[in-house]
Design a protein around this motif. Structure first.
Motif, PDB file in Angstrom:
ATOM      1  N   PRO A  54      63.857  -1.597  53.772  1.00  0.00           N
ATOM      2  CA  PRO A  54      64.844  -2.186  52.865  1.00  0.00           C
ATOM      3  C   PRO A  54      65.668  -1.145  52.123  1.00  0.00           C
ATOM      4  N   ALA A  55      66.924  -1.457  51.937  1.00  0.00           N
ATOM      5  CA  ALA A  55      67.773  -0.644  51.074  1.00  0.00           C
ATOM      6  C   ALA A  55      67.554  -1.129  49.645  1.00  0.00           C
ATOM      7  N   GLY A  56      67.710  -0.227  48.683  1.00  0.00           N
ATOM      8  CA  GLY A  56      67.507  -0.622  47.301  1.00  0.00           C
ATOM      9  C   GLY A  56      66.043  -0.886  47.004  1.00  0.00           C
ATOM     10  N   LYS A  57      65.803  -1.694  45.990  1.00  0.00           N
ATOM     11  CA  LYS A  57      64.434  -1.991  45.556  1.00  0.00           C
ATOM     12  C   LYS A  57      64.223  -3.500  45.472  1.00  0.00           C
ATOM     13  N   PRO A  58      63.872  -4.121  46.587  1.00  0.00           N
ATOM     14  CA  PRO A  58      63.652  -5.568  46.578  1.00  0.00           C
ATOM     15  C   PRO A  58      62.395  -5.943  45.795  1.00  0.00           C
ATOM     16  N   ALA A  59      62.387  -7.172  45.307  1.00  0.00           N
ATOM     17  CA  ALA A  59      61.223  -7.679  44.578  1.00  0.00           C
ATOM     18  C   ALA A  59      60.106  -8.074  45.537  1.00  0.00           C
ATOM     19  N   ALA A  60      60.475  -8.489  46.741  1.00  0.00           N
ATOM     20  CA  ALA A  60      59.482  -8.913  47.732  1.00  0.00           C
ATOM     21  C   ALA A  60      60.061  -8.743  49.134  1.00  0.00           C
ATOM     22  N   THR A  61      59.193  -8.623  50.119  1.00  0.00           N
ATOM     23  CA  THR A  61      59.632  -8.431  51.501  1.00  0.00           C
ATOM     24  C   THR A  61      58.746  -9.224  52.467  1.00  0.00           C
ATOM     25  N   ALA A  62      59.284  -9.460  53.646  1.00  0.00           N
ATOM     26  CA  ALA A  62      58.524 -10.050  54.758  1.00  0.00           C
ATOM     27  C   ALA A  62      59.151  -9.520  56.038  1.00  0.00           C
ATOM     28  N   GLN A  63      58.336  -9.320  57.072  1.00  0.00           N
ATOM     29  CA  GLN A  63      58.876  -8.746  58.306  1.00  0.00           C
ATOM     30  C   GLN A  63      58.160  -9.298  59.531  1.00  0.00           C
ATOM     31  N   ARG A  64      58.927  -9.407  60.616  1.00  0.00           N
ATOM     32  CA  ARG A  64      58.381  -9.825  61.898  1.00  0.00           C
ATOM     33  C   ARG A  64      58.999  -8.972  63.011  1.00  0.00           C
ATOM     34  N   LEU A  65      58.275  -8.822  64.095  1.00  0.00           N
ATOM     35  CA  LEU A  65      58.773  -8.157  65.293  1.00  0.00           C
ATOM     36  C   LEU A  65      59.041  -9.232  66.331  1.00  0.00           C
ATOM     37  N   VAL A  66      60.286  -9.286  66.814  1.00  0.00           N
ATOM     38  CA  VAL A  66      60.674 -10.282  67.817  1.00  0.00           C
ATOM     39  C   VAL A  66      60.905  -9.568  69.144  1.00  0.00           C
ATOM     40  N   VAL A  67      60.223 -10.013  70.178  1.00  0.00           N
ATOM     41  CA  VAL A  67      60.279  -9.366  71.485  1.00  0.00           C
ATOM     42  C   VAL A  67      60.881 -10.319  72.516  1.00  0.00           C
ATOM     43  N   HIS A  68      61.922  -9.833  73.212  1.00  0.00           N
ATOM     44  CA  HIS A  68      62.568 -10.629  74.247  1.00  0.00           C
ATOM     45  C   HIS A  68      62.532  -9.874  75.562  1.00  0.00           C
ATOM     46  N   LYS A  69      61.804 -10.399  76.542  1.00  0.00           N
ATOM     47  CA  LYS A  69      61.728  -9.779  77.864  1.00  0.00           C
ATOM     48  C   LYS A  69      62.700 -10.478  78.813  1.00  0.00           C
ATOM     49  N   SER A  70      63.457  -9.671  79.564  1.00  0.00           N
ATOM     50  CA  SER A  70      64.323 -10.271  80.582  1.00  0.00           C
ATOM     51  C   SER A  70      63.439 -10.823  81.696  1.00  0.00           C
ATOM     52  N   GLU A  71      64.057 -11.583  82.594  1.00  0.00           N
ATOM     53  CA  GLU A  71      63.293 -12.164  83.710  1.00  0.00           C
ATOM     54  C   GLU A  71      62.657 -11.069  84.566  1.00  0.00           C
ATOM     55  N   LYS A  72      63.400  -9.989  84.808  1.00  0.00           N
ATOM     56  CA  LYS A  72      62.873  -8.891  85.624  1.00  0.00           C
ATOM     57  C   LYS A  72      61.748  -8.161  84.900  1.00  0.00           C
ATOM     58  N   ALA A  73      61.908  -7.992  83.595  1.00  0.00           N
ATOM     59  CA  ALA A  73      60.866  -7.311  82.826  1.00  0.00           C
ATOM     60  C   ALA A  73      59.582  -8.143  82.828  1.00  0.00           C
ATOM     61  N   GLY A  74      59.754  -9.453  82.816  1.00  0.00           N
ATOM     62  CA  GLY A  74      58.593 -10.338  82.821  1.00  0.00           C
ATOM     63  C   GLY A  74      57.760 -10.218  84.084  1.00  0.00           C
ATOM     64  N   THR A  88      61.482   0.225  88.004  1.00  0.00           N
ATOM     65  CA  THR A  88      60.759   0.721  86.830  1.00  0.00           C
ATOM     66  C   THR A  88      61.559   0.493  85.559  1.00  0.00           C
ATOM     67  N   ILE A  89      62.861   0.785  85.629  1.00  0.00           N
ATOM     68  CA  ILE A  89      63.719   0.574  84.460  1.00  0.00           C
ATOM     69  C   ILE A  89      63.841  -0.913  84.146  1.00  0.00           C
ATOM     70  N   ASP A  90      63.936  -1.752  85.190  1.00  0.00           N
ATOM     71  CA  ASP A  90      64.014  -3.200  84.987  1.00  0.00           C
ATOM     72  C   ASP A  90      62.792  -3.708  84.224  1.00  0.00           C
ATOM     73  N   SER A  91      61.648  -3.097  84.468  1.00  0.00           N
ATOM     74  CA  SER A  91      60.422  -3.531  83.790  1.00  0.00           C
ATOM     75  C   SER A  91      60.457  -3.211  82.302  1.00  0.00           C
ATOM     76  N   LEU A  92      61.404  -2.342  81.904  1.00  0.00           N
ATOM     77  CA  LEU A  92      61.547  -1.957  80.496  1.00  0.00           C
ATOM     78  C   LEU A  92      62.695  -2.688  79.810  1.00  0.00           C
ATOM     79  N   ASP A  93      63.242  -3.708  80.489  1.00  0.00           N
ATOM     80  CA  ASP A  93      64.362  -4.453  79.923  1.00  0.00           C
ATOM     81  C   ASP A  93      63.834  -5.423  78.863  1.00  0.00           C
ATOM     82  N   ILE A  94      63.435  -4.838  77.760  1.00  0.00           N
ATOM     83  CA  ILE A  94      62.818  -5.585  76.656  1.00  0.00           C
ATOM     84  C   ILE A  94      63.549  -5.227  75.369  1.00  0.00           C
TER      85      ILE A  94
END
Length: 257
Positions: free
Chosen positions: A91-111, A132-138
Motif C-alpha cells: 500500500p501507498a501511504g498509511k492505510p488503517a486496514a488492508t486485505a489481499q488476495r492472489l488471483v491466478v489465471h491459467k490459459s488453456e495451454k498452461a492448464g 514449455t513457454i505455453d505452460s507458463l502462460d499464467i
C-alpha cells in the motif's frame, strides 16, 4: 520473490471527486459532514475478491513467497516510493486496514502443462521451447484493498499520480534485496471506481526486461490495487492485457459496500 514480478503502467483516468453543493448552513447548524471512517480489516475481508467471484480464476490468500512485506522495497529516489510500493502490491501511504488476495489465471495451454516425455521426443527443439513457454502462460494478480480515514484514499491516489509523473523516466529500486531498474511508467486508459490510475511499468533486472500491469482505483475511503505479471508474455517479449475481469469483479463487490 523476484523483483521481476513487480512492474507497472500508470494511467490517470476517470473522474475526480464531485464537488458538493447545496445551501449554506444556518447559524447554529453543522455545516460539515462527519469525517468518513476507514473500513475495518474485518469489513475489507468481506469485500475483497473471493473464490467463485471470477470464472476460471483461482483466488487464495498469498503465501509468504507470494507477497512482499513492509520494508522489503527501497528506492533511490524518495519521490518514486509510492509507485514502487504499489508495483510491489504494497500500500501507498498509511492505510488503517488492508486485505489481499492472489488471483491466478491459467490459459488453456498452461492448464495442459508440459507434454509427456514421449510426445516431447517427437518434437523439434523450437516446438519443445514453445510448449514449455505455453505452460507458463499464467497471469498472477495481487489484488489488494486498503482503507483510509477521512480523505486519505483520495489524497493517496493524488500522490500516486504525482509520483508517476515525476518518475516516468525510470528509477532504481530494490525489492526483497534484489536490485532492478524501473525503465518506464506508461499510462493506460481505464475507467473504474470514482477515480483511478492505470500503468504498465517496465523493469529490467540482470538484463531481463519485464512489464507489470498496475491499476489502483478508489471507492469511497477504500483503494483497490492490482499488480499483474505473466511469465510467458515476458519471456516472449509480448504485451498482455490488464486483468479486467478481476478488476470489474472487485469493483462490483466494493460497489455493494
Amino acid at each position: 520473490m523476484s523483483a521481476a514480478c513487480v512492474a507497472f503502467t500508470v494511467t490517470a483516468c476517470g473522474g475526480g471527486d464531485k464537488e458538493t453543493g447545496g445551501k449554506e448552513a444556518k447559524t447554529g447548524e453543522k455545516s460539515a459532514k462527519p469525517a468518513a471512517k476507514a473500513l475495518s480489516a474485518k469489513e475489507l475481508e468481506k469485500l475483497v475478491i473471493a473464490q467463485g467471484d471470477v470464472k476460471g480464476r483461482e483466488v487464495k490468500k498469498p503465501g509468504k513467497d507470494d507477497a512482499f512485506q513492509a520494508g522489503d522495497v527501497k528506492v533511490e529516489k524518495a519521490a518514486c516510493k509510492p509507485v514502487a510500493q504499489v508495483l510491489s502490491a504494497l500500500p501507498a501511504g498509511k492505510p488503517a486496514a488492508t486485505a489481499q488476495r492472489l488471483v491466478v489465471h491459467k490459459s488453456e495451454k498452461a492448464g495442459k502443462g508440459i507434454p509427456p516425455v514421449d510426445e516431447l521426443a517427437d518434437m523439434t527443439e523450437q516446438e519443445v521451447e514453445d510448449a514449455t513457454i505455453d505452460s507458463l502462460d499464467i497471469t498472477k494478480t495481487q489484488t489488494s484493498l486498503w482503507s483510509y480515514d477521512a480523505d486519505g484514499a483520495h489524497q493517496t491516489l493524488a500522490t500516486l499520480r504525482k509520483a508517476a509523473r515525476k518518475c516516468a523516466g525510470g528509477f532504481m529500486m530494490t525489492a526483497d534485496g534484489e536490485k532492478q531498474q524501473v525503465t518506464k511508467i506508461s499510462q493506460e486508459k481505464m475507467s473504474v471506481g470514482e477515480e483511478s490510475v492505470a500503468w504498465t511499468v517496465g523493469t529490467k533486472q540482470d538484463g531481463t526486461a519485464a512489464d507489470t500491469k498496475v491499476v489502483v482505483f478508489r471507492k469511497g475511503t477504500t483503494l483497490a490495487g492490482f499488480s499483474s505479471f505473466n511469465i510467458a508474455s515476458v519471456t516472449r517479449g509480448e504485451d498482455y492485457e490488464q486483468p479486467t475481469a478481476v478488476i470489474d469483479a472487485q469493483a462490483a463487490k466494493l460497489g455493494k459496500s
